[in-house]
Design a protein around this motif. Structure first.
Motif, PDB file in Angstrom:
ATOM      1  N   LYS A   1       5.416   9.685  -0.904  1.00 38.79           N
ATOM      2  CA  LYS A   1       6.152   9.954  -2.239  1.00 38.79           C
ATOM      3  C   LYS A   1       7.637  10.090  -1.899  1.00 38.79           C
ATOM      4  CE  LYS A   1       5.910  14.381  -3.357  1.00 38.79           C
ATOM      5  NZ  LYS A   1       5.763  15.826  -3.964  1.00 38.79           N
ATOM      6  N   ASN A   2       8.205  10.603  -0.717  1.00 35.26           N
ATOM      7  CA  ASN A   2       9.845  10.758  -0.572  1.00 35.26           C
ATOM      8  C   ASN A   2      10.115   9.501   0.239  1.00 35.26           C
ATOM      9  OD1 ASN A   2      10.116  13.102  -1.870  1.00 35.26           O
ATOM     10  ND2 ASN A   2       8.870  14.181  -0.219  1.00 35.26           N
ATOM     11  N   LEU A   3       9.321   8.300   0.435  1.00 34.72           N
ATOM     12  CA  LEU A   3       9.960   7.306   1.308  1.00 34.72           C
ATOM     13  C   LEU A   3      10.694   6.302   0.414  1.00 34.72           C
ATOM     14  CD1 LEU A   3       6.829   6.232   3.354  1.00 34.72           C
ATOM     15  CD2 LEU A   3       8.681   7.537   4.181  1.00 34.72           C
ATOM     16  N   THR A   4      11.909   5.814   0.922  1.00 33.96           N
ATOM     17  CA  THR A   4      12.782   4.787   0.192  1.00 33.96           C
ATOM     18  C   THR A   4      11.998   3.578   0.517  1.00 33.96           C
ATOM     19  OG1 THR A   4      13.974   4.451   2.123  1.00 33.96           O
ATOM     20  CG2 THR A   4      14.720   6.321   0.761  1.00 33.96           C
ATOM     21  N   ASP A   5      12.391   2.587  -0.298  1.00 33.30           N
ATOM     22  CA  ASP A   5      12.103   1.261  -0.298  1.00 33.30           C
ATOM     23  C   ASP A   5      12.492   0.723   1.103  1.00 33.30           C
ATOM     24  OD1 ASP A   5      10.924   1.025  -2.793  1.00 33.30           O
ATOM     25  OD2 ASP A   5      12.643   0.010  -3.621  1.00 33.30           O
TER      26      ASP A   5
ATOM     27  N   GLN B   1       0.747  -1.146   0.064  1.00 32.67           N
ATOM     28  CA  GLN B   1       0.129  -0.232   0.030  1.00 32.67           C
ATOM     29  C   GLN B   1       0.874   1.234  -0.174  1.00 32.67           C
ATOM     30  OE1 GLN B   1      -3.244  -0.492  -0.897  1.00 32.67           O
ATOM     31  NE2 GLN B   1      -2.618  -2.701  -0.557  1.00 32.67           N
ATOM     32  N   LEU B   2       1.939   1.317   0.670  1.00 30.77           N
ATOM     33  CA  LEU B   2       2.689   2.445   0.734  1.00 30.77           C
ATOM     34  C   LEU B   2       3.466   2.761  -0.469  1.00 30.77           C
ATOM     35  CD1 LEU B   2       4.501   2.152   4.226  1.00 30.77           C
ATOM     36  CD2 LEU B   2       3.191   4.047   3.534  1.00 30.77           C
ATOM     37  N   LYS B   3       3.796   1.572  -1.195  1.00 29.32           N
ATOM     38  CA  LYS B   3       4.626   1.740  -2.474  1.00 29.32           C
ATOM     39  C   LYS B   3       3.463   2.254  -3.595  1.00 29.32           C
ATOM     40  CE  LYS B   3       8.249  -1.407  -1.584  1.00 29.32           C
ATOM     41  NZ  LYS B   3       8.891  -2.761  -1.912  1.00 29.32           N
ATOM     42  N   ALA B   4       2.243   1.759  -3.434  1.00 32.13           N
ATOM     43  CA  ALA B   4       1.096   2.148  -4.279  1.00 32.13           C
ATOM     44  C   ALA B   4       0.837   3.626  -4.142  1.00 32.13           C
ATOM     45  CB  ALA B   4      -0.029   1.299  -4.063  1.00 32.13           C
ATOM     46  N   PHE B   5       0.938   3.982  -2.904  1.00 37.56           N
ATOM     47  CA  PHE B   5       0.703   5.598  -2.531  1.00 37.56           C
ATOM     48  C   PHE B   5       1.780   6.316  -3.391  1.00 37.56           C
ATOM     49  CE2 PHE B   5      -2.048   4.442   0.961  1.00 37.56           C
ATOM     50  CZ  PHE B   5      -3.249   5.083   0.635  1.00 37.56           C
TER      51      PHE B   5
ATOM     52  N   MET C   1      -1.812  10.710   2.154  1.00 34.52           N
ATOM     53  CA  MET C   1      -0.741   9.648   2.010  1.00 34.52           C
ATOM     54  C   MET C   1       0.007   9.821   0.798  1.00 34.52           C
ATOM     55  SD  MET C   1      -0.646   7.713   4.507  1.00 34.52           S
ATOM     56  CE  MET C   1       0.286   6.653   4.088  1.00 34.52           C
ATOM     57  N   SER C   2      -0.435  10.307  -0.318  1.00 35.03           N
ATOM     58  CA  SER C   2       0.234  10.453  -1.431  1.00 35.03           C
ATOM     59  C   SER C   2       1.382  11.288  -1.036  1.00 35.03           C
ATOM     60  CB  SER C   2      -0.779  10.826  -2.524  1.00 35.03           C
ATOM     61  OG  SER C   2      -1.694  10.040  -3.034  1.00 35.03           O
TER      62      SER C   2
END
Length: 108
Positions: free
Chosen positions: A83-87, A64-68, A78-79
């Motif tokens: 947006k700036n979170l790394t894997d 879900q976080l990767k989809a956002f 959440m978008s």
């Protein structure tokens, strides 16, 4: 030969189904500070429109976080946050919230 093929298939299946290897729940707890206003540091939502995250599957949370982050899934807040979170950060956050144990008590 069969053994090698079966072993290889098992390794591939496990690597696809498992969450990222670089997971650190302690780092995720630190990162969750930015999530606490809506989702709570303990994963229990603080506002009615936010979902509880505590005890949720790590694989689900990562997806879900990767989809956002990619825009595949959209939400005003959440978008922007994802947006700036790394894997690695996504994996750590997911590990933190997944590590929280939830219990339920049946009514009598």
């Amino acid at each position: 030969m069969r053994y090698i093929v079966a072993s290889t298939a098992l390794i591939v299946a496990c690597s696809i189904a498992s969450p990222s290897l670089a997971q650190d729940a302690a780092s995720g707890r630190t990162l969750a500070g930015q999530c606490r206003t809506c989702h709570g540091l303990d994963g229990i939502a603080q506002i009615p429109i936010a979902p509880n995250l505590a005890g949720e599957s790590q694989i689900y949370l990562e997806k879900q976080l990767k989809a956002f982050r990619s825009g595949e899934r959209e939400n005003e807040m959440m978008s922007v946050v994802a947006k700036n979170l790394t894997d690695e950060q996504i994996s750590d956050l997911s590990a933190w919230y997944a590590s929280i144990k939830i219990t339920a008590t049946m009514p009598e």
